[in-house]
Design an enzyme around this catalytic site. Sequence first.
Site, mmCIF file in Angstrom:
data_model
loop_
_atom_site.group_PDB
_atom_site.id
_atom_site.type_symbol
_atom_site.label_atom_id
_atom_site.label_comp_id
_atom_site.label_asym_id
_atom_site.label_seq_id
_atom_site.Cartn_x
_atom_site.Cartn_y
_atom_site.Cartn_z
ATOM 1 N N SER A 56 0.802 -1.223 0.000
ATOM 2 C CA SER A 56 0.000 0.000 0.000
ATOM 3 C C SER A 56 0.835 1.272 0.000
ATOM 4 O O SER A 56 0.360 2.322 -0.447
ATOM 5 C CB SER A 56 -0.947 0.007 1.205
ATOM 6 O OG SER A 56 -0.223 -0.143 2.415
ATOM 7 N N HIS A 281 -0.130 6.374 6.346
ATOM 8 C CA HIS A 281 0.375 6.147 4.991
ATOM 9 C C HIS A 281 0.749 7.475 4.338
ATOM 10 O O HIS A 281 0.258 8.530 4.747
ATOM 11 C CB HIS A 281 -0.692 5.461 4.123
ATOM 12 C CG HIS A 281 -0.757 3.978 4.302
ATOM 13 N ND1 HIS A 281 -1.226 3.389 5.458
ATOM 14 C CD2 HIS A 281 -0.411 2.956 3.471
ATOM 15 C CE1 HIS A 281 -1.181 2.077 5.333
ATOM 16 N NE2 HIS A 281 -0.682 1.790 4.135
#
Length: 305
Positions: A56, A281
């Site tokens: 990811s 993230h």
Amino acid sequence: MKQHGSPAAPAPRHRRVTALGAALGVCALGLASAAPASADGRHTGHGTRYVALGDSYTSGPLIPRQVDANCARSDHNYPSLVSAARRTTAFKDVSCGGATTENMWKAQGTNGPQLDAVRRDTDLVTVQIGGNDVGFGSIIATCARLGVTDVTGNPCQRYYASSGTDQLTLNILDTVPKVAAVLRAVHARAPHARVLLVGYPDLLPDDGSGCFPSVPFAAKDFPYLRDTGKRLNLMLRLVALLNRAEYVDTYGPTVGHDMCKAPADRWIEPLQPASPAAPAHPNAKGEEAMARAVTAVLDSGRRHH
């Protein structure tokens, strides 16, 4: 794991952790003089056939524009930015949120085995993998849950060291052969390709400070988790060095832009993102920073030849 008639039993895990520390130390000492592997400069610009593999941090979940719902893949992730900047002839991004090294050989929903995208005529491969093998998601959830129980202490570190040996260091150790196997498979499928192993960015303040409750980790767990991230990246650097790949440092270029910084300054979103990105993230600026790091390595290899 099955044993195949090996004459000697595996070393105890505490000895393997010590061995990992020694290996990483040797790596750190030797990197300054080590020549970049595969930096032949033949495939860094026009005419390049580029394949991106990863998890990811590569795919860019929630960053506009999402082009693959199954894998939470953005067309503004760092592979897409690198491809556009280099004006590659062919580009295949098969990165997928949640991927582990196993998914290099095993499908994830509609995303086939990632290694299937690597062909004999592939010129450039970037690989960013290992974080999910170590347990990124569960580590963050566990440390956030424990953080509220001892805000000034290190409950997360105590939890992972409850057996007497740090479990996260063991996880990193166990990931070494997995990442090495991925790089060997890439070389086997694309023997002439330039292979870059991309490290992970700086998630937490490099100075060890915290920002509870914005990031709900206990005060002394911030430096512990920072050091775990650095240990993971050093392992990846070592594996790259030993497997004819070039390492891309994305930690250094992102220091000062971690998830504790103000929304305008951070490139990593906290557990409650303010910009379009998954919790913990990179946001769009983070993907741009990683793209610059990859491009810098490509340019450096070209200049040396």
